[in-house]
Design a protein around this motif. Structure first.
Motif, PDB file in Angstrom:
ATOM      1  N   VAL A  68      14.403 -12.765 -16.818  1.00 37.03           N
ATOM      2  CA  VAL A  68      14.171 -10.983 -17.186  1.00 37.03           C
ATOM      3  C   VAL A  68      13.506 -10.171 -16.055  1.00 37.03           C
ATOM      4  O   VAL A  68      12.464 -10.976 -15.637  1.00 37.03           O
ATOM      5  CB  VAL A  68      13.617 -11.322 -18.638  1.00 37.03           C
ATOM      6  N   ARG A  69      13.734  -9.699 -16.236  1.00 38.88           N
ATOM      7  CA  ARG A  69      13.119  -8.634 -14.960  1.00 38.88           C
ATOM      8  C   ARG A  69      11.662  -8.093 -16.324  1.00 38.88           C
ATOM      9  O   ARG A  69      12.025  -7.368 -17.260  1.00 38.88           O
ATOM     10  CB  ARG A  69      13.557  -6.842 -14.989  1.00 38.88           C
ATOM     11  N   LYS A  70      10.401  -7.838 -14.939  1.00 34.42           N
ATOM     12  CA  LYS A  70       9.383  -7.757 -16.027  1.00 34.42           C
ATOM     13  C   LYS A  70       9.148  -6.502 -15.128  1.00 34.42           C
ATOM     14  O   LYS A  70       8.496  -6.826 -14.053  1.00 34.42           O
ATOM     15  CB  LYS A  70       7.999  -8.560 -15.985  1.00 34.42           C
ATOM     16  N   LYS A  71       8.892  -5.289 -15.524  1.00 31.20           N
ATOM     17  CA  LYS A  71       7.801  -4.013 -14.919  1.00 31.20           C
ATOM     18  C   LYS A  71       6.147  -3.673 -15.240  1.00 31.20           C
ATOM     19  O   LYS A  71       6.265  -3.581 -16.114  1.00 31.20           O
ATOM     20  CB  LYS A  71       8.728  -2.813 -15.038  1.00 31.20           C
ATOM     21  N   LYS A  72       5.936  -2.996 -14.088  1.00 30.91           N
ATOM     22  CA  LYS A  72       4.779  -2.699 -14.296  1.00 30.91           C
ATOM     23  C   LYS A  72       5.015  -1.767 -13.355  1.00 30.91           C
ATOM     24  O   LYS A  72       4.559  -1.420 -12.232  1.00 30.91           O
ATOM     25  CB  LYS A  72       3.297  -4.281 -14.511  1.00 30.91           C
ATOM     26  N   LYS A  73       3.079  -0.792 -14.123  1.00 30.77           N
ATOM     27  CA  LYS A  73       3.114   0.577 -12.549  1.00 30.77           C
ATOM     28  C   LYS A  73       1.567   0.378 -12.054  1.00 30.77           C
ATOM     29  O   LYS A  73       0.741  -0.427 -13.554  1.00 30.77           O
ATOM     30  CB  LYS A  73       3.288   1.605 -13.855  1.00 30.77           C
ATOM     31  N   TYR A  74       1.075   0.245 -11.294  1.00 31.30           N
ATOM     32  CA  TYR A  74      -0.090  -0.188 -10.282  1.00 31.30           C
ATOM     33  C   TYR A  74      -0.398   1.573 -10.211  1.00 31.30           C
ATOM     34  O   TYR A  74       0.364   2.464  -9.169  1.00 31.30           O
ATOM     35  CB  TYR A  74       0.048  -0.383  -9.495  1.00 31.30           C
ATOM     36  N   GLN A  75      -1.564   1.685  -9.478  1.00 31.14           N
ATOM     37  CA  GLN A  75      -1.730   3.200  -9.588  1.00 31.14           C
ATOM     38  C   GLN A  75      -2.326   2.534  -8.027  1.00 31.14           C
ATOM     39  O   GLN A  75      -3.342   1.752  -7.484  1.00 31.14           O
ATOM     40  CB  GLN A  75      -3.290   4.085 -10.097  1.00 31.14           C
ATOM     41  N   ALA A  76      -1.669   3.884  -7.012  1.00 29.16           N
ATOM     42  CA  ALA A  76      -2.694   3.505  -5.788  1.00 29.16           C
ATOM     43  C   ALA A  76      -2.766   4.544  -4.807  1.00 29.16           C
ATOM     44  O   ALA A  76      -2.621   5.723  -5.027  1.00 29.16           O
ATOM     45  CB  ALA A  76      -0.997   2.471  -4.517  1.00 29.16           C
ATOM     46  N   HIS A  77      -3.196   3.822  -3.983  1.00 25.05           N
ATOM     47  CA  HIS A  77      -4.223   5.520  -3.319  1.00 25.05           C
ATOM     48  C   HIS A  77      -2.943   5.912  -2.060  1.00 25.05           C
ATOM     49  O   HIS A  77      -2.858   4.798  -0.897  1.00 25.05           O
ATOM     50  CB  HIS A  77      -5.185   4.756  -2.217  1.00 25.05           C
ATOM     51  N   ASP A  78      -3.025   7.015  -2.244  1.00 27.66           N
ATOM     52  CA  ASP A  78      -2.069   7.881  -1.022  1.00 27.66           C
ATOM     53  C   ASP A  78      -2.791   8.617   0.075  1.00 27.66           C
ATOM     54  O   ASP A  78      -3.104  10.101  -0.400  1.00 27.66           O
ATOM     55  CB  ASP A  78      -0.283   8.333  -1.595  1.00 27.66           C
ATOM     56  N   PRO A  79      -3.288   8.613   0.806  1.00 29.77           N
ATOM     57  CA  PRO A  79      -4.618   9.924   0.719  1.00 29.77           C
ATOM     58  C   PRO A  79      -3.918  10.664   2.066  1.00 29.77           C
ATOM     59  O   PRO A  79      -4.647  12.046   1.858  1.00 29.77           O
ATOM     60  CB  PRO A  79      -5.590   9.097   2.433  1.00 29.77           C
ATOM     61  N   ASP A  80      -2.857  10.364   2.272  1.00 30.21           N
ATOM     62  CA  ASP A  80      -2.101  11.745   3.236  1.00 30.21           C
ATOM     63  C   ASP A  80      -0.532  11.974   2.274  1.00 30.21           C
ATOM     64  O   ASP A  80      -0.163  13.035   2.868  1.00 30.21           O
ATOM     65  CB  ASP A  80      -1.605  10.802   4.265  1.00 30.21           C
ATOM     66  N   ASN A  81      -0.641  11.426   0.637  1.00 30.55           N
ATOM     67  CA  ASN A  81       0.129  12.352   0.697  1.00 30.55           C
ATOM     68  C   ASN A  81       1.519  12.144   0.573  1.00 30.55           C
ATOM     69  O   ASN A  81       2.261  13.755   0.965  1.00 30.55           O
ATOM     70  CB  ASN A  81      -0.111  13.805  -0.661  1.00 30.55           C
ATOM     71  N   GLN A  82       1.980  11.433   1.460  1.00 31.76           N
ATOM     72  CA  GLN A  82       3.086  11.117   2.274  1.00 31.76           C
ATOM     73  C   GLN A  82       4.405  10.141   1.688  1.00 31.76           C
ATOM     74  O   GLN A  82       5.405  10.686   2.026  1.00 31.76           O
ATOM     75  CB  GLN A  82       3.050  10.223   3.645  1.00 31.76           C
TER      76      GLN A  82
END
Length: 166
Positions: free
Chosen positions: A94-108
């Motif tokens: 079964v597919r399990k999904k999870k969302k994480y917040q990640a740092h993107d310093p250059d907004n790229q």
């Protein structure tokens, strides 16, 4: 005289000699050599060496790969990681999904980009990952080739409608 006065007049204990029986055991005051006290070992058993102390501790889940689902925040992207896990009752995948917040310093990164999440120090309450770019699958194949052969658009075979005209 009282009993306490008679006890005070007794000689010290180390000067008193006990009866002529003395205790002679090989274990008295550690007189037995240590190899005789150790566990018996067979010739087949090997001593287990101690693990080296300079190895770092094992840390699981140091990096993950996922798709950016939201990039509206400044220097932060929301990345959805999908993994396969067995169903608790039916044991299917079964597919399990999870969302994480990640740092993107250059907004790229934009929505839909595939990124690698690397574990880092806590940046905020919810951000403990840094988003790193992952090269696309098609671009890595093109880089491996030296020259690309041109693919012919037409095979040179006339159609049925063109055969009557020729």
């Amino acid at each position: 005289m009282s009993l306490t006065a008679s006890l005070l007049q007794l000689p010290p204990l180390h000067s008193l000699k006990l009866s002529t029986t003395t205790i002679t055991t090989p274990f008295l005051h550690g007189s037995t050599p240590l190899p005789l006290l150790s566990k018996p070992s067979s010739s087949l058993a090997r001593p287990t060496p101690a693990p080296p102390s300079f190895l770092p501790p094992i840390r699981a889940m140091r990096s993950m790969r996922g798709r950016v689902v939201c990039s509206t925040s400044d220097k932060t992207v929301a990345v959805e990681v999908v993994r396969l896990a067995p169903h608790p009752k039916y044991k299917g995948r079964v597919r399990k999904k999870k969302k994480y917040q990640a740092h993107d310093p250059d907004n790229q990164f934009k929505v839909g980009d595939i990124v690698q999440l690397e574990k880092s120090r806590p940046i905020s309450k919810t951000k403990t990952f840094v988003a790193v770019a992952v090269p696309g699958r098609n671009s890595s194949k093109k880089e491996g080739r030296d020259e690309e052969e041109p693919v012919p658009q037409e095979l040179g075979i006339p159609l049925e409608s063109q055969q009557g005209q020729a």
